[in-house]
Design an enzyme around this catalytic site. Structure first.
Site, PDB file in Angstrom:
ATOM      1  CG  LEU D 227      48.109  41.689  40.353  1.00  0.00           C
ATOM      2  CD1 LEU D 227      47.027  40.677  40.088  1.00  0.00           C
ATOM      3  CD2 LEU D 227      48.949  41.280  41.561  1.00  0.00           C
ATOM      4  CG  ASP D 228      46.463  45.131  41.139  1.00  0.00           C
ATOM      5  OD1 ASP D 228      45.430  44.460  40.996  1.00  0.00           O
ATOM      6  OD2 ASP D 228      47.196  45.046  42.129  1.00  0.00           O
TER       7      ASP D 228
END
Lengths: 284, 284, 284, 284
Positions: D227-228
């Site tokens: 994520l990210d």
């Protein structure tokens, strides 16, 4: 610092052009460190810069030039091959404000600006202290005593004696005569303390203050005989507000000037700028 | 959204002024949410904006105005007290380009712009679709059929009928007649697609392309009869390079226009802008 | 430069507070050059800075302090009254990189930074040349020879002997011990060469290069014992691209560092920064 | 809009590579509208994008691919030849926030984003109104009723049925399962509402507010299962101050999000982005 040759070309665009240049480079075993291309679709002009490592290259500078010349002629190229080991000789011209001068000297001192600075010229004596620190000869050309014509004659002589390649007007507050502009065409860089074409001419910060703009800036451009009209290399801006006095704007603007000029000079020294008519291609 | 009163003042600077205003507010139990002050040292003019929570305040709008008036007179104030619950009525004027119009409508729809938009006026019919989506009445004023004078008469009537407080020229490509400029003084906002004062007038992106600037911008300003000369509220810029065509500059410029106009309109609606001569104080 | 007093206050927000302070100022005939207010609505804390011309003021510094104290106590203020004529004494600490040091020295030399710089301390001897140019005593604290503990003891002694008000870590590459951080709380400013909280710790440019970010930056903050966690005063960013090597990022980052640090130091010297918990209010 | 082919290549750097590609293009009479090169000197990887006018070209798409394949194999290229006339099919995924969705739709509507948008998917029904305006089918996938697994199964099916080339998460507040991330590798773009790697994860504006940063931003990146952490395409920042509440930061941040996402999507659609390990080369 790794030695490179920089092959910079502009010519009419033509199919086969890139192939020919690339083939030439491959034939001589050139490793390309950086390559940039641009086609101006309006004018049909093509611009190209190659930075070539000399490690693998099977040509020295002289033989490269000789071998490349027929190709250059065939495609009607304006071109040059510069050698990163051969430093350009830069003259700095200043007046009373030191911020641009000191910034350039420091960047030169730390190696960010890869050049020689054999001379600093002032129309006032005050910048001598900074020249002394950096052990650069300083010449005070006394405009008041000499008059403008004789003063500029003296500057012209100095630029010749010191074999100057690039003249940088680091907030030099004298307007160059047309003949000198002509001689230095493409070889003299000025910093104007406004976001041109806004506020050309004198006292741009006061003009900006009076107009109430919300951003101020600086413009680095080549010197031409039409004042503040030369090809722009770099511009920089900063946000201001009603709470900034004209003096605050001067202070903030200086940071713009320093940055724009430092960038512009570096681009020029690294052969990243090509002038085309009154505009520049900058392979930044 | 919490209700507030906004007390906006400009007057000659004077010792005791802030004390008097602050004491008035304290006497009526005003909780101050945001306070801004500015003294223009050149002109000796003082500017002040207070945003006051109405929760604790022991005055309604009418009685505040009555009670404050003697103080205002004593200090020769230009002043107003606006009520955040009383939305300004905004007319949007557009032509063929939709980017500014659609952006303002969306910010209004999501509550970022706290106002009413009772009418959209176009000198072409194309923007009707967007007006319809947002259920805002659209009036096409046919400049070709009517001629300029009759067309503007019709617009003037519409602005009156809809009781418009603020007229926003969201890339409205018609120059307002002097009389209308006069009537709408301080109540009409335009977006100019250049970084003024550079490239005033028509086709600024082409002008910027021709000049070879390295940054383009947009300017949000109040409309005055001197075209593109009104007090600037906000400016926005973006970096460009030789590789940007005039079309690229138009595309990039639109993002500047949208942002600068949205900011300018919001500042105005929140009573954050005070016009002083040809400049603005913006308590952003 | 016009003499001013700067009255800087933070205290619990309360109705009547501004009125009381303003009335005090008016009673003593204070002309307010600049006034800033901020209420932190989350914590109910109020912040205020007045810059007061001493020309008209009917109090000298000592009597101002005496007369104001009861009011300050009533409102439980943290406060100070500084005199623009009384320059703060600033120590610059540096290592091997000169860009921040030289920039601060030049801004000080031209009067942009209004302070005294009585001493420069290096953990390497190389910065002596710049100290010499500006005629500032230079102390080389030899960390290798002394060991970290003794070295910092020496630095602490130097800061005391030179009666230093503000310690600026101008790319000083040694981590201060906790006790020194504690002593210098709110009186030591660091420049971190990343856009914090991204890339805290060592080699931020390499971290940024490895992550492939499209903007790099620098952060000017107060020193606290939690490394790179102190209250942020100013941040600055620059756009980069895939074509920038880690070395290019270092070069571009330096311009961010110089600007952010110069701003942060100036804000501090002009009493424009108020620390509140781990954040700052900056009346820029 | 003029038809072009975009030849995008990445491969190990090698002398003769550019010559071979350029010769191939010249042999088939290709007019090059735009050419970009980049060598990653650390990894020895070469990246190249040519935009070729089809007017003069003596090959159609199919025969270009056939003829070029041997050369591509010789140099071990990752490559593609895309046709500007063949629009990519883009799915927009949204939740409750409309700003990014509406901005992309408007840029698509005006032709700035050259693609098809055959479907919009929401995990809430609210965005249907905007889908309706632009006459794009809207599917509400009810995460609450279906549970996360079934909901994503439905989304996966929709992406297949609509033959989606690019999935854009326009503030879609659901974390994609690893398998879907894997399937969409290099074909799904997210906008994260912080200047990554600062403030990854949830509530970035609150994190930024708590840390007291002076600039906020947004990051457009490819979706990966971490994520990210995916390759960053574009980042955008805005200056904030102590006077900005967390709500103000949300408002200002939205403008960053809109801009960064619009740029990132356009770069992708114009085949200007090449993913290399966890970074991007963006020929902007």
């Amino acid at each position: 610092m790794q030695q490179t040759f920089r092959l910079v070309i502009d010519c009419p665009d033509q199919i086969g052009l890139v192939a020919s240049v690339s083939q030439f480079l491959a034939d001589h075993n050139a490793t390309i460190v950086e390559a940039n291309h641009h086609t101006d679709l309006q004018t049909g002009r093509f611009f190209m810069r190659h930075e070539i490592s000399t490690d693998s290259l099977k040509l020295d500078h002289k033989s490269f030039v000789e071998e490349f010349t027929p190709l250059a002629n065939e495609y009607q190229m304006n071109w040059k091959l510069s050698d990163s080991n051969k430093k350009q000789r830069v003259a700095l011209l200043a007046s009373l404000e030191s911020h641009c001068l000191v910034d350039l000297l420091h960047r030169w001192h730390t190696g960010e600006l890869h050049c020689d600075i054999p001379v600093i010229i002032g129309n006032h004596p005050q910048m001598k202290q900074f020249a002394d620190w950096y052990k650069v000869p300083f010449h005070w050309v006394d405009f008041k005593a000499l008059g403008k014509e004789a003063a500029f004659a003296q500057i012209t002589t100095l630029l010749q004696e010191y074999k100057i390649d690039l003249t940088v007007l680091a907030r030099f507050m004298q307007i160059l005569p047309d003949t000198l502009c002509q001689e230095l065409q493409g070889k003299a860089i000025n910093i104007h303390h406004s976001f041109l074409p806004s506020f050309a001419g004198a006292k741009p910060y006061q003009q900006a203050y009076d107009r109430g703009v919300k951003l101020i800036g600086a413009t680095c451009h080549y010197v031409t005989k039409d004042l503040d009209e030369g090809p722009i290399i770099e511009q920089s801006v900063k946000r201001i507000s009603h709470s900034d006095s004209a003096a605050d704007m001067v202070r903030k603007g200086k940071d713009c000037e320093v940055t724009a000029l430092a960038h512009g000079v570096r681009y020029h020294l690294e052969d990243r700028v090509i002038i085309h008519r009154n505009k520049t291609v900058v392979f930044a």
